[in-house]
Motif scaffolding. Structure first.
Motif, PDB file in Angstrom:
ATOM      1  N   VAL A  24       6.278  -5.652   5.051  1.00 33.68           N
ATOM      2  CA  VAL A  24       5.917  -4.882   6.245  1.00 33.68           C
ATOM      3  C   VAL A  24       6.802  -5.309   7.408  1.00 33.68           C
ATOM      4  N   SER A  25       7.356  -4.342   8.098  1.00 35.80           N
ATOM      5  CA  SER A  25       8.169  -4.640   9.277  1.00 35.80           C
ATOM      6  C   SER A  25       7.735  -3.725  10.415  1.00 35.80           C
ATOM      7  N   GLY A  26       8.067  -4.143  11.628  1.00 34.01           N
ATOM      8  CA  GLY A  26       7.792  -3.308  12.784  1.00 34.01           C
ATOM      9  C   GLY A  26       6.378  -3.364  13.311  1.00 34.01           C
ATOM     10  N   ARG A  27       5.576  -4.256  12.762  1.00 33.61           N
ATOM     11  CA  ARG A  27       4.215  -4.448  13.290  1.00 33.61           C
ATOM     12  C   ARG A  27       3.825  -5.903  13.065  1.00 33.61           C
ATOM     13  N   THR A  28       2.815  -6.352  13.783  1.00 31.44           N
ATOM     14  CA  THR A  28       2.354  -7.731  13.648  1.00 31.44           C
ATOM     15  C   THR A  28       1.463  -7.826  12.420  1.00 31.44           C
ATOM     16  N   PHE A  29       2.044  -8.300  11.332  1.00 33.06           N
ATOM     17  CA  PHE A  29       1.411  -8.261  10.016  1.00 33.06           C
ATOM     18  C   PHE A  29       0.018  -8.869  10.012  1.00 33.06           C
ATOM     19  N   VAL A  30      -0.156  -9.979  10.681  1.00 29.82           N
ATOM     20  CA  VAL A  30      -1.415 -10.712  10.626  1.00 29.82           C
ATOM     21  C   VAL A  30      -2.550  -9.931  11.299  1.00 29.82           C
ATOM     22  N   ASN A  31      -2.234  -8.911  12.046  1.00 32.37           N
ATOM     23  CA  ASN A  31      -3.256  -8.100  12.713  1.00 32.37           C
ATOM     24  C   ASN A  31      -3.799  -6.975  11.850  1.00 32.37           C
ATOM     25  N   TYR A  32      -3.310  -6.884  10.593  1.00 26.96           N
ATOM     26  CA  TYR A  32      -3.666  -5.758   9.746  1.00 26.96           C
ATOM     27  C   TYR A  32      -4.266  -6.202   8.414  1.00 26.96           C
ATOM     28  N   ALA A  33      -5.351  -5.535   8.040  1.00 25.57           N
ATOM     29  CA  ALA A  33      -5.782  -5.586   6.655  1.00 25.57           C
ATOM     30  C   ALA A  33      -4.786  -4.777   5.833  1.00 25.57           C
ATOM     31  N   MET A  34      -4.621  -5.159   4.579  1.00 29.90           N
ATOM     32  CA  MET A  34      -3.647  -4.487   3.726  1.00 29.90           C
ATOM     33  C   MET A  34      -4.323  -3.964   2.461  1.00 29.90           C
ATOM     34  N   GLY A  35      -3.753  -2.913   1.939  1.00 29.05           N
ATOM     35  CA  GLY A  35      -4.308  -2.348   0.719  1.00 29.05           C
ATOM     36  C   GLY A  35      -3.228  -1.837  -0.209  1.00 29.05           C
ATOM     37  N   TRP A  36      -3.587  -1.764  -1.480  1.00 29.26           N
ATOM     38  CA  TRP A  36      -2.748  -1.136  -2.504  1.00 29.26           C
ATOM     39  C   TRP A  36      -3.470   0.117  -2.997  1.00 29.26           C
ATOM     40  N   PHE A  37      -2.675   1.128  -3.265  1.00 30.08           N
ATOM     41  CA  PHE A  37      -3.193   2.426  -3.689  1.00 30.08           C
ATOM     42  C   PHE A  37      -2.290   2.944  -4.802  1.00 30.08           C
ATOM     43  N   ARG A  38      -2.753   3.941  -5.530  1.00 29.02           N
ATOM     44  CA  ARG A  38      -1.905   4.525  -6.564  1.00 29.02           C
ATOM     45  C   ARG A  38      -2.190   6.008  -6.692  1.00 29.02           C
ATOM     46  N   GLN A  39      -1.168   6.714  -7.162  1.00 27.39           N
ATOM     47  CA  GLN A  39      -1.298   8.150  -7.376  1.00 27.39           C
ATOM     48  C   GLN A  39      -0.632   8.511  -8.685  1.00 27.39           C
ATOM     49  N   ALA A  40      -1.437   8.969  -9.622  1.00 28.00           N
ATOM     50  CA  ALA A  40      -0.936   9.432 -10.901  1.00 28.00           C
ATOM     51  C   ALA A  40      -0.561  10.912 -10.785  1.00 28.00           C
ATOM     52  N   PRO A  41       0.287  11.402 -11.664  1.00 24.95           N
ATOM     53  CA  PRO A  41       0.686  12.819 -11.603  1.00 24.95           C
ATOM     54  C   PRO A  41      -0.523  13.745 -11.647  1.00 24.95           C
ATOM     55  N   GLY A  42      -0.559  14.677 -10.699  1.00 26.96           N
ATOM     56  CA  GLY A  42      -1.640  15.654 -10.653  1.00 26.96           C
ATOM     57  C   GLY A  42      -2.958  15.125 -10.125  1.00 26.96           C
ATOM     58  N   MET A  43      -2.965  13.885  -9.672  1.00 28.41           N
ATOM     59  CA  MET A  43      -4.198  13.262  -9.186  1.00 28.41           C
ATOM     60  C   MET A  43      -4.073  12.932  -7.713  1.00 28.41           C
ATOM     61  N   GLU A  44      -5.218  12.730  -7.071  1.00 27.40           N
ATOM     62  CA  GLU A  44      -5.206  12.293  -5.689  1.00 27.40           C
ATOM     63  C   GLU A  44      -4.904  10.789  -5.615  1.00 27.40           C
ATOM     64  N   ARG A  45      -4.405  10.399  -4.474  1.00 27.60           N
ATOM     65  CA  ARG A  45      -4.157   8.976  -4.246  1.00 27.60           C
ATOM     66  C   ARG A  45      -5.494   8.243  -4.205  1.00 27.60           C
ATOM     67  N   GLU A  46      -5.570   7.090  -4.878  1.00 21.71           N
ATOM     68  CA  GLU A  46      -6.815   6.338  -4.934  1.00 21.71           C
ATOM     69  C   GLU A  46      -6.608   4.891  -4.514  1.00 21.71           C
ATOM     70  N   PHE A  47      -7.682   4.317  -4.005  1.00 20.76           N
ATOM     71  CA  PHE A  47      -7.691   2.920  -3.599  1.00 20.76           C
ATOM     72  C   PHE A  47      -7.663   2.028  -4.830  1.00 20.76           C
ATOM     73  N   VAL A  48      -6.885   0.938  -4.768  1.00 19.75           N
ATOM     74  CA  VAL A  48      -6.806  -0.023  -5.862  1.00 19.75           C
ATOM     75  C   VAL A  48      -7.366  -1.374  -5.436  1.00 19.75           C
TER      76      VAL A  48
END
Length: 124
Positions: A24-48
């Motif tokens: 992550v660049s351009g923001r103060t990293f420690v001020n943010y919660a972070m998440g991973w997500f995924r999107q399979a073909p033909g599917m909506e993006r989902e929280f991981v």
């Protein structure tokens, strides 16, 4: 808004492991919660997986709990996703994102400024 750059994806056989990174660049990293997500073909993006700003709170989607581990290095402005025991259904483009609040990081529809993601392909 800053920049999110994901890496570490690739082709792996079922049962294998991969470690994804997101710098992550351009923001103060420690001020943010972070998440991973995924999107399979033909599917909506989902929280991981999500991690709080300090790293002491973590949450996982039911489909990955016990196999994936999220972590962060605030000194390196980087969040990681260790993926073990991969399954063909884990095949997707994986994205990271940031939000100031830990509950919101679990809601992909509430987030913007997505990066390009990194493709994970799990063969059977």
């Amino acid at each position: 808004q800053g920049q999110l750059v994901e890496s570490g994806g690739g082709l792996v056989q079922a049962g294998g492991s991969l470690r994804l990174s997101c710098v992550v660049s351009g923001r103060t990293f420690v001020n943010y919660a972070m998440g991973w997500f995924r999107q399979a073909p033909g599917m909506e993006r989902e929280f991981v997986a999500g991690i709080s700003r300090s790293g002491n709170l973590k949450t996982y989607a039911d489909s990955v709990r016990g196999r994936f581990t999220i972590s962060r290095d605030n000194a390196k402005n980087t969040v990681y996703l260790q993926m073990n025991s991969l399954k063909p259904e884990d095949t997707a483009v994986y994205y990271c994102n940031a939000d100031p609040t830990y509950p919101t990081i679990q809601i992909p529809g509430a987030l913007d400024s997505w990066g390009q993601g990194t493709l994970v392909t799990v063969s059977s």
